[in-house]
Design a protein around this motif. Structure first.
Motif, PDB file in Angstrom:
ATOM      1  N   SER A 185      40.896  19.671  34.673  1.00 48.40           N
ATOM      2  CA  SER A 185      40.310  20.724  35.493  1.00 48.40           C
ATOM      3  C   SER A 185      40.542  20.340  36.940  1.00 48.40           C
ATOM      4  O   SER A 185      40.693  19.158  37.271  1.00 48.40           O
ATOM      5  CB  SER A 185      38.811  20.861  35.207  1.00 48.40           C
ATOM      6  OG  SER A 185      38.139  19.637  35.437  1.00 48.40           O
ATOM      7  N   ALA A 227      41.301  25.396  42.473  1.00 43.81           N
ATOM      8  CA  ALA A 227      42.388  26.315  42.831  1.00 43.81           C
ATOM      9  C   ALA A 227      41.891  27.046  44.075  1.00 43.81           C
ATOM     10  O   ALA A 227      41.754  28.256  44.097  1.00 43.81           O
ATOM     11  CB  ALA A 227      42.687  27.270  41.691  1.00 43.81           C
ATOM     12  N   THR A 243      37.604  28.869  43.221  1.00 46.08           N
ATOM     13  CA  THR A 243      38.157  29.025  41.872  1.00 46.08           C
ATOM     14  C   THR A 243      38.350  27.677  41.191  1.00 46.08           C
ATOM     15  O   THR A 243      38.822  26.722  41.806  1.00 46.08           O
ATOM     16  CB  THR A 243      39.519  29.755  41.932  1.00 46.08           C
ATOM     17  OG1 THR A 243      39.360  30.972  42.646  1.00 46.08           O
ATOM     18  CG2 THR A 243      40.051  30.048  40.550  1.00 46.08           C
ATOM     19  N   THR A 279      40.265  25.828  37.840  1.00 44.89           N
ATOM     20  CA  THR A 279      41.350  26.044  36.897  1.00 44.89           C
ATOM     21  C   THR A 279      41.373  24.901  35.884  1.00 44.89           C
ATOM     22  O   THR A 279      41.035  23.772  36.209  1.00 44.89           O
ATOM     23  CB  THR A 279      42.710  26.194  37.626  1.00 44.89           C
ATOM     24  OG1 THR A 279      43.699  26.610  36.702  1.00 44.89           O
ATOM     25  CG2 THR A 279      43.132  24.921  38.296  1.00 44.89           C
ATOM     26  N   ASP A 320      43.782  23.232  32.637  1.00 45.21           N
ATOM     27  CA  ASP A 320      45.098  23.197  32.003  1.00 45.21           C
ATOM     28  C   ASP A 320      44.987  22.484  30.669  1.00 45.21           C
ATOM     29  O   ASP A 320      44.396  21.401  30.578  1.00 45.21           O
ATOM     30  CB  ASP A 320      46.106  22.453  32.887  1.00 45.21           C
ATOM     31  CG  ASP A 320      46.310  23.129  34.225  1.00 45.21           C
ATOM     32  OD1 ASP A 320      46.491  24.360  34.234  1.00 45.21           O
ATOM     33  OD2 ASP A 320      46.292  22.435  35.254  1.00 45.21           O
ATOM     34  N   LYS A 372      46.384  28.047  30.485  1.00 47.85           N
ATOM     35  CA  LYS A 372      45.701  27.883  31.763  1.00 47.85           C
ATOM     36  C   LYS A 372      44.528  28.846  31.790  1.00 47.85           C
ATOM     37  O   LYS A 372      44.634  29.983  31.371  1.00 47.85           O
ATOM     38  CB  LYS A 372      46.641  28.178  32.930  1.00 47.85           C
ATOM     39  CG  LYS A 372      45.973  27.993  34.289  1.00 47.85           C
ATOM     40  CD  LYS A 372      46.945  28.282  35.390  1.00 47.85           C
ATOM     41  CE  LYS A 372      47.426  27.136  36.192  1.00 47.85           C
ATOM     42  NZ  LYS A 372      46.881  25.871  36.232  1.00 47.85           N
ATOM     43  N   SER A 401      41.495  30.235  34.504  1.00 46.95           N
ATOM     44  CA  SER A 401      40.988  30.293  35.876  1.00 46.95           C
ATOM     45  C   SER A 401      39.701  31.105  35.891  1.00 46.95           C
ATOM     46  O   SER A 401      39.593  32.109  35.195  1.00 46.95           O
ATOM     47  CB  SER A 401      42.015  30.946  36.804  1.00 46.95           C
ATOM     48  OG  SER A 401      43.189  30.171  36.867  1.00 46.95           O
TER      49      SER A 401
END
Length: 106
Positions: free
Chosen positions: A13, A16, A20, A22, A24, A70, A72
């Motif tokens: 984590s 972003a 935000t 994000t 992965d 991904k 978000s």
């Protein structure tokens, strides 16, 4: 049952931007990616529940060429604010590590 580490070579984590988060999920191989994507466990509902955000604000994207998923979503608090306990968002993936998934058929 399996865990994310049975499917993924990398789970992380991060920020972003200040508003935000994000996440992965990079699969170990094509079989793991297909199984992770098809299991429908990494969903907007999961992240909305975990982070107290609106499900409509959670974006889940599967990238076939990258064998990755991904996610978000809006940060629960703005990065760097007094209520922010993880400024870089590097620890937000932790609760996901106990997520159970179907066993892989290899």
């Amino acid at each position: 049952m399996a865990t994310l580490l049975d499917y993924c070579s990398l789970v992380r984590s991060k920020n972003a931007g200040p508003f935000t988060l994000t996440f992965d999920f990079m699969a170990k191989d094509q079989l793991s990616f297909d199984a992770l994507r098809d299991a429908q466990v990494i969903t907007p509902r999961l992240f909305a529940t975990m982070f107290g955000v609106d499900e409509a604000d959670v974006l889940v994207t599967a990238s076939v060429p990258a064998q990755a998923i991904k996610v978000s979503l809006p940060r629960p608090v703005v990065q760097g604010s007094r209520m922010d306990a993880d400024s870089y968002a590097g620890q937000q993936y932790g609760p996901l590590m106990s997520l159970t998934l179907p066993e892989l058929d290899r």
